[in-house]
Motif scaffolding. Sequence first.
Motif, PDB file in Angstrom:
ATOM      1  N   ILE A  71       9.246   8.875   4.151  1.00  0.00           N
ATOM      2  CA  ILE A  71       8.859  10.052   3.365  1.00  0.00           C
ATOM      3  C   ILE A  71       9.493   9.999   1.981  1.00  0.00           C
ATOM      4  N   ASP A  72      10.783   9.670   1.930  1.00  0.00           N
ATOM      5  CA  ASP A  72      11.466   9.598   0.634  1.00  0.00           C
ATOM      6  C   ASP A  72      10.853   8.519  -0.258  1.00  0.00           C
ATOM      7  N   ARG A  73      10.412   7.429   0.366  1.00  0.00           N
ATOM      8  CA  ARG A  73       9.773   6.371  -0.425  1.00  0.00           C
ATOM      9  C   ARG A  73       8.506   6.909  -1.089  1.00  0.00           C
ATOM     10  N   ALA A  74       7.699   7.641  -0.321  1.00  0.00           N
ATOM     11  CA  ALA A  74       6.468   8.209  -0.878  1.00  0.00           C
ATOM     12  C   ALA A  74       6.788   9.234  -1.959  1.00  0.00           C
ATOM     13  N   LEU A  94       0.504  13.244   2.632  1.00  0.00           N
ATOM     14  CA  LEU A  94       1.930  13.531   2.520  1.00  0.00           C
ATOM     15  C   LEU A  94       2.204  15.024   2.707  1.00  0.00           C
ATOM     16  N   TYR A  95       1.353  15.864   2.129  1.00  0.00           N
ATOM     17  CA  TYR A  95       1.478  17.320   2.302  1.00  0.00           C
ATOM     18  C   TYR A  95       1.386  17.695   3.782  1.00  0.00           C
ATOM     19  N   ASP A  96       0.451  17.087   4.481  1.00  0.00           N
ATOM     20  CA  ASP A  96       0.276  17.351   5.906  1.00  0.00           C
ATOM     21  C   ASP A  96       1.552  17.024   6.678  1.00  0.00           C
ATOM     22  N   ILE A  97       2.166  15.905   6.384  1.00  0.00           N
ATOM     23  CA  ILE A  97       3.382  15.487   7.083  1.00  0.00           C
ATOM     24  C   ILE A  97       4.540  16.423   6.752  1.00  0.00           C
ATOM     25  N   LEU A  98       4.684  16.768   5.477  1.00  0.00           N
ATOM     26  CA  LEU A  98       5.783  17.646   5.067  1.00  0.00           C
ATOM     27  C   LEU A  98       5.671  19.031   5.702  1.00  0.00           C
ATOM     28  N   THR A  99       4.485  19.569   5.774  1.00  0.00           N
ATOM     29  CA  THR A  99       4.315  20.914   6.330  1.00  0.00           C
ATOM     30  C   THR A  99       4.471  20.917   7.850  1.00  0.00           C
ATOM     31  N   ARG A 100       3.977  19.887   8.517  1.00  0.00           N
ATOM     32  CA  ARG A 100       4.077  19.844   9.978  1.00  0.00           C
ATOM     33  C   ARG A 100       5.492  19.544  10.448  1.00  0.00           C
ATOM     34  N   PHE A 101       6.265  18.874   9.627  1.00  0.00           N
ATOM     35  CA  PHE A 101       7.649  18.590  10.016  1.00  0.00           C
ATOM     36  C   PHE A 101       8.546  19.832   9.905  1.00  0.00           C
ATOM     37  N   HIS A 140       0.836  -1.189   0.000  1.00  0.00           N
ATOM     38  CA  HIS A 140       0.000   0.000   0.000  1.00  0.00           C
ATOM     39  C   HIS A 140       0.877   1.247   0.000  1.00  0.00           C
ATOM     40  N   SER A 141       0.362   2.292  -0.572  1.00  0.00           N
ATOM     41  CA  SER A 141       1.183   3.467  -0.827  1.00  0.00           C
ATOM     42  C   SER A 141       1.368   4.357   0.395  1.00  0.00           C
ATOM     43  N   ASP A 142       0.504   4.243   1.385  1.00  0.00           N
ATOM     44  CA  ASP A 142       0.529   5.169   2.512  1.00  0.00           C
ATOM     45  C   ASP A 142       1.250   4.647   3.737  1.00  0.00           C
ATOM     46  N   THR A 143       1.443   3.337   3.834  1.00  0.00           N
ATOM     47  CA  THR A 143       1.914   2.756   5.092  1.00  0.00           C
ATOM     48  C   THR A 143       3.285   3.287   5.499  1.00  0.00           C
TER      49      THR A 143
END
Length: 732
Positions: free
Chosen positions: A475-478, A517-524, A423-426
């Motif tokens: 993150i890089d995998r996604a 993914l956008y949510d994770i990138l911005t919050r980090f 799966h793409s999100d895990t």
Amino acid sequence: MLEDAVPTVPIDVDQPNRMLSNAYGHFRADSGTFVITDVLTPRPWINVLANDLYGVVLSQTGGGFSWADNCQLFRLTRWEQDLVQDAYGRFVYIQDLDSEEGLWSTTYQPTRRKAEFDQVEHALGATTFTRRFLDLETRQTVFVPEGKCAEVWIVEIENRSDRARNLRVGSYLEWHLGGIGEWHREFHRLFMESHRVGNTLVAWKHPGLVEHQRTEVEEPQRAFVSWSGVDEVTWITDKQEWLGRNGSPAAPRAFIESVSESATPRWDDPVAGGLGEIALAPRETKTIVITIGSAPTETEALVLSHVFDEGTARTALAQTLEFWQTKCRGAKVETGDPAIDLMCNTWLPYQAIAGRLYAKCAYYQQGGAYGYRDQLQDSLMLLDWDPQRTLVQLGRHAEAMYEDGGVRHWWHPGTDIYSKSHHSDTCLWLSFGMLAYIEATGDTSALDLEFSFLSRETDKPGERGTIWAHCLRGIDRALSRISPRGLPLIGAGDWNDGLSHAGIDGLGESVWLAMFLYDILTRFQPVLAGLGETAMVGRFAAAAESLKTAVNEHAWDGNWYLGGTRDDGKPFGSHTCEEGKIFLNPQTWAVISGIAPPDRAERAMQSVREHLVTPYGALLLQPAYSEVDPYIGYITRYAPGLRENGGVYSHASTWAVKAFAMMGDSETALAIYRGMLPALRAQDDAELYAAEPYVMPGNVDGPDSPYAGRAGWTWYTGSAAWMVRVASLLKM
């Protein structure tokens, strides 16, 4: 017959302590205990009793099963998943030797006899059955004591009459002693053996041998049943001897004829049937304590079997009840709504901890494994009162990540049994969890904790790295799996596993995943800025901006965001689709992530109001699929309106609550939340709702089902933890 002659008498309860009543029972306001007053509920209404070592699933009729360590890999007792009959369990019989009508059970199953008085109390950590026949009242309490690989039954028998009573008491279960897949009874019973040691019956299954290898034979795990409070127990270990030829658990031969103690237990159809006799003076009460458990050796099993007598059992019960009350009130939710506050401070955290983090099991599903998304999200509920427990869980998930950033979709701890995720999100959920941990605690030093990666070549722990290194590889995998249009590839499904075939050729796209993914990138970014990682902040900012541009350029469908595209290039979740026109997650996460411009966020959520919000939650998609579609996935195999196919998938519906609350629409957020709350749904129509009123269901049938509003798949759902987390966003 007794069942025809004696009507059921309503239970006399303390009215001021009763709340949220329905046709089958009510809650106790002080403890959250659910009291069942009519045991013939629409579906099995169960309790999950568990610690880290042992677990029990127990229905209101006495059905269910027991396991040690893992509900799939070492079930102690035999069980069949049957929501209609609910006939397999571990049972206690009472026989009045002076009465022709004198055989019944302390639970409705297996004798199925109506009682003069019948009540089941599911509490946090224990279940009590109270029944009355012929001036005899039995109270059986079942619990799993903290730190013990065992369950304890406290069976009280009260003589309410003015005459002496002579009773025979029996306990009965069928051994399984193996994995869930060992269904071939006539084969697997050949390897089982048992013997008695006083009032304890010890049972085990002889271990298998590795083909074409001579390895040292492992000591088989011992299971046991032990009685305390009766002078002598007779053990019947053969099913036919206990039941009789073509016999039934409703009226075992052992209570009709004289049956000798088994002399050949290794050659029997293995059961544990115990018989003992007690005498009760007028108005006297006696207590029997039965312990079922498991240990690595017979010596350890016998030590554990003798721990609990009446005194130690009652002490352990009080400690267990106190433990769970304290643990579940840690959320300290105070919304002012009595139904919400009751559930958030009792059953919802109990469901997440006992059912998901400990047992990983329920009646509808027996998982036994950690799911990469599952227990990770469950543990985030604990951030406000036990963040260290959350961090421990995050570490477990870090060690289920491969060196390339991929992960195991699920795995059984301590074994080589697992499934690699496609799966793409895990790969992103560890980052999501770490962000939640840091935002709750401010503890950025946790990013420096080291854990092993899994090797793709060996599937064993290999390279070690910090938890931040794990997050970055995910993150890089996604980011490495992006379509030419700048949207993430969906692969064999995003969060929605049912979209299993949308991207198997490597072309389908996921709009929700772009938002996640956008949510994770911005919050980090602020976290990294605080650590002085300026270059990484710039890199994440650029990647987030690219995703934002792609989503708003390619995924806006006019009134809502697309679900994504398939391998054949066609969209799903679009107004151009006859079925699956609109999906919930891209609309809610457009708001949660902040990726949508304000006008589009408002319009998307208005579309959710128009198409997906129902009186019982927010639908995952509409309209439902009616035919199997090999370019969508197994979601289309479900009947329309069931589970992900046009039903309310409770987990996703909690995100709708969050999104509406963030938009400032408190009215809709509260309406969805209350519409999902089991206590209120059952109060409105318990017969239609069908499921337990005290725990979250995984799904509720949608409008394409003839049973719209019916719940299913209770206990084993991540929505319980999310319901606790989003409650703080509600405004009354």
